[in-house]
Structures are given as C-alpha cells and as structure tokens.
Enzyme design. Sequence first.
Site, PDB file in Angstrom:
ATOM      1  N   GLU A 243       0.824  -1.214   0.000  1.00  0.00           N
ATOM      2  CA  GLU A 243       0.000   0.000   0.000  1.00  0.00           C
ATOM      3  C   GLU A 243       0.861   1.269   0.000  1.00  0.00           C
ATOM      4  O   GLU A 243       0.888   2.017   0.978  1.00  0.00           O
ATOM      5  CB  GLU A 243      -0.976  -0.036   1.187  1.00  0.00           C
ATOM      6  CG  GLU A 243      -1.930  -1.218   1.087  1.00  0.00           C
ATOM      7  CD  GLU A 243      -3.012  -1.238   2.157  1.00  0.00           C
ATOM      8  OE1 GLU A 243      -2.898  -0.473   3.132  1.00  0.00           O
ATOM      9  OE2 GLU A 243      -3.971  -2.018   2.014  1.00  0.00           O
ATOM     10  N   GLU A 339      -4.489  -8.576  -1.858  1.00  0.00           N
ATOM     11  CA  GLU A 339      -4.995  -8.387  -0.496  1.00  0.00           C
ATOM     12  C   GLU A 339      -6.453  -7.982  -0.473  1.00  0.00           C
ATOM     13  O   GLU A 339      -6.867  -7.042  -1.148  1.00  0.00           O
ATOM     14  CB  GLU A 339      -4.183  -7.329   0.266  1.00  0.00           C
ATOM     15  CG  GLU A 339      -4.629  -7.223   1.730  1.00  0.00           C
ATOM     16  CD  GLU A 339      -3.894  -6.156   2.510  1.00  0.00           C
ATOM     17  OE1 GLU A 339      -2.658  -6.085   2.388  1.00  0.00           O
ATOM     18  OE2 GLU A 339      -4.557  -5.385   3.230  1.00  0.00           O
TER      19      GLU A 339
END
Length: 490
Positions: A243, A339
């Site tokens: 991220e 994810e």
Amino acid sequence: MRYALIASMLGQAAISVAMPSEPAHSPRAAGAQAYASNQAGNYKLTSIAAPVQGNGSPGPSTWNLSIDDTSSGYKQKIVGFGAAVTDATVSAFNELSASTLSQLLDELMTGAGASFSLMRHTIGASDLSGDPAYTYDDNGGNADPGMTGFNLGDRGTAMATMLAQMKGLNSNLQIFGSPWSAPGWMKLNNAIDGNTNNNNLNDGYLTNNGAQYSAAFAQYFVKYIQAFESHGATINAITLQNEPLNSQAGYPTMYMFSYEQGDLIQNYVAPALKAAGLSTKIWAYDHNTDQPDFPEQVMGIAADDVSAVAWHCYATNLDWTVLTNFHNSYPNTDQYMTECWTPSTGAWNQAASFTMGPLQNWARGVAAWTLGTTAQDGPHLSSGGCGTCTGLVTINNGQYTFQTAYYMMAQFSKFMPVGATVLSGTGSYTYSGSGGVQSVASLNPDGTRTVVIENTFGNDIYIHLSTSSGQEWSGNVPTNSVTTWVLPAV
C-alpha cells in the site's frame, strides 16, 4: 486502506464452521460433478447433484450462462490462490500440537483440502504482528548501509520455516513477499511506523540530496531473499511496498510515489537481484484499484523489470474491470489480487466476490488477508493493529476452525489447478441490492472444465450453460451459495 472502509464493507455475519466435508470422490473422476459451500453452513465443499447434459428439469428460476472452451476463448493461466502468512498466522498456527499443525497444513496445501498454491508473506512487521514492530535490520536505530546487522530474528525465522513446510507439501507453491516499511534508519522520519510527515524512504526523491539509501533498500531485499532461501523458502516475487499510498500512523507504513517506485525498480532493486543471481520477480503497486495511474506510471519507467501488477480490494467504488483496462494496455504483464480482508462480520460471499471479480478480469491469482489468526483476530499490534481481521483459519484452545471465507476460496482453488486456463464467458450479472449470478470458468490441464457459480439470490437458480465446443449443461445452484461444476473433457 482497510480500516477507513470497514463501515462500507460490512454486511451479513460470516459463519464459523468446523472441519470441511470432503468431496465423496475425486474432482477429476469421470462424469460431471458439483460441489457447494453456502451461507447457511450446511454445505462446505459438499458434493451435490451434478449438472446433466441437455435441458434437464428446470426449476421456477432459470439463468443462462455461456463459456468459450475453444482456443478463441483462452485467457490467463492460473498461478494459484491462497492468503497472507503474517506473524499472526505463524504465531497462531504454532500454538497447535505438531500433529494438529501437520493436519492443518495438509488440508490447506494439498488435495485433501483447498490446494492453495499462492502465499503472500509480510517482510518484517505488519499490522498483524505482535508488539513490538520490527524489520530485519533495525540495528538499534543506527544506519547500517552495509547490512552488517541484518537478521531475520525469531519471528522472521519462524515465518521462513513455516513457508518451507508449505512448499514441501505443494511443490507448485508460489511465495511473494511485501514489506510494510523499510527499516527506520532508511526513512526520513527515522521510524518504522507511519506518520503524516517524512514517512518516506530517504532516497533523495523528496530531498534532492542524492540517492542516500536507495542501494541499501535494494540490498535489504537481496539479504531477505537469501535468508529465506537458506531456510528452504524460495521467494518467487516481491512488491517494493505494501500500500504505497498509505501513510497511516500507528503501525508500519511507508509512502512511495509512482515515479519513485519506477526509479527504485529500474536502477536499484532489479539490478541488485540480478547481480546476486536471484530470479525473484518484481510486482509493481500493491494497492487499490482506484489509482490505476500509479502502476501505469511505474510501467512507463520500469516495464522491462516488472513482471506483474498487484491490486487490493479497498477502493470505495471497487471496480475489477480496472484490471481488464490495464491488461488491454499491457497484455504481457501479469496481474494478481494480493490483499482483501475477511472480517468475521463481513458478507458471507465476500471472499468469493474478491476471487471471482479479479479472475473475470485477467488476474492469475488471489490472496486473502490473512491465512490464520487466533479467535481474538490476532496477535496484532497494540497501536494501529487490525482488531477485526479474521483469518481463513482461526485457532482456539489447540484446535482450528475453517471460516466461511476459506470454503468460498476453496470452491475455486480446489477445482481450478495451477496451469488451468481461464475462459471467456457471458451471462454474469448482479442486480443492485437484490442478488445475481456471477461465474468464471477454466479449462484444466487434464481437459476437464471447471465452472464456479456464485448465486446471491434468496432462492435456488437453475443454470443452463452453453459451451462453444457444442455442449449444453444444466443443473441447480443452491440459494446463497458458491457452487463448482467440474465437467468432463470434450
């Protein structure tokens, strides 16, 4: 970012279900077969009435699907399905006795259960780590560009050992690693945890003071890959940063710009891997579908060194067709869904949906967040840790329980083997707020065909399937279920 979107993603409570009911016979046996897992929990990879050729006996609600099982319908090849092996996973699994752990891993990694063949793992601490947060070269906060203080430590060693056990059970297993943060001494804020200022690699990108720790960052990956391999865990791929657009405080994060990532890949990480004789691939991005410009900009710089792009599910307006758009621009670059969380309070079909959507849009594999936790959704960091991240497996009092999300993913992984070719198809549709039918199909290496059908209506649906090879198949798909048909070779 998963925490900001909790309220928007919660739905019906997931059910906690125990050991799986094994299919009565092999999914590769002669004749058509069908298996289902459902919201109610009475179906858990359970063998149900198989589809028949022709029209069969339609029920009151029917639905037409089609697949192109000829060469004109061939799309991407399957690499695998699985989840993230976090510190929480390793810690929870190691609470089990040796015999119980062996049984669990066998069910996760082999045909006795889910046949998972794609595992993500965290490089150092994540939000699903016990205190304190760490990396593999903290060195007391002192700069260590020569990596003399590099050490997996107890937690890194335990993780490498468990991944090696998994690889021993499934030789097809592909492992990819993602760091939540570089060591603090490599960063402008001198800390592993994120914050709003200077939560960046000290690589000269913001300071114009030279490359600084770019080379050290690259060597950090080299050292980690070599260390894991020394324990029998081959690392097939890495992402540079989990991220990269997340700078949240309270747990390890690190902001990384797209052009910065492209430069790091092209000029530092890829050359370092090559110089070390490592074949580990580099995957770009590793974040949400609402910022597709990021991986496109990385590709504009380092396309020759990027083998795949990794996507997460947390965009407010989630749209998996972003992957198809990316494929149209970069048809030779693989894509993965790396994810999506599986909270115990999530919708029953959440894992099915975040597996189905990417597969329909050129993803070669899917990894959930996370593989295993305790019954208390941990261990996790006391500040900023995820207290609602439930694993596909939960551990409690020396026993393990498969959650609904496990069965939903296994409806794909058990019947779409490594090397299967995803097929183009039509007929999938979901009505706003009132259910629908979604499907994806594959041609398997042995010639059989797999069709996974997600029914989110409150009633059974009778499916009529047409194939481009000239066959017609029909059968019932139970209400609020994911049902997998395995059709014999043509």
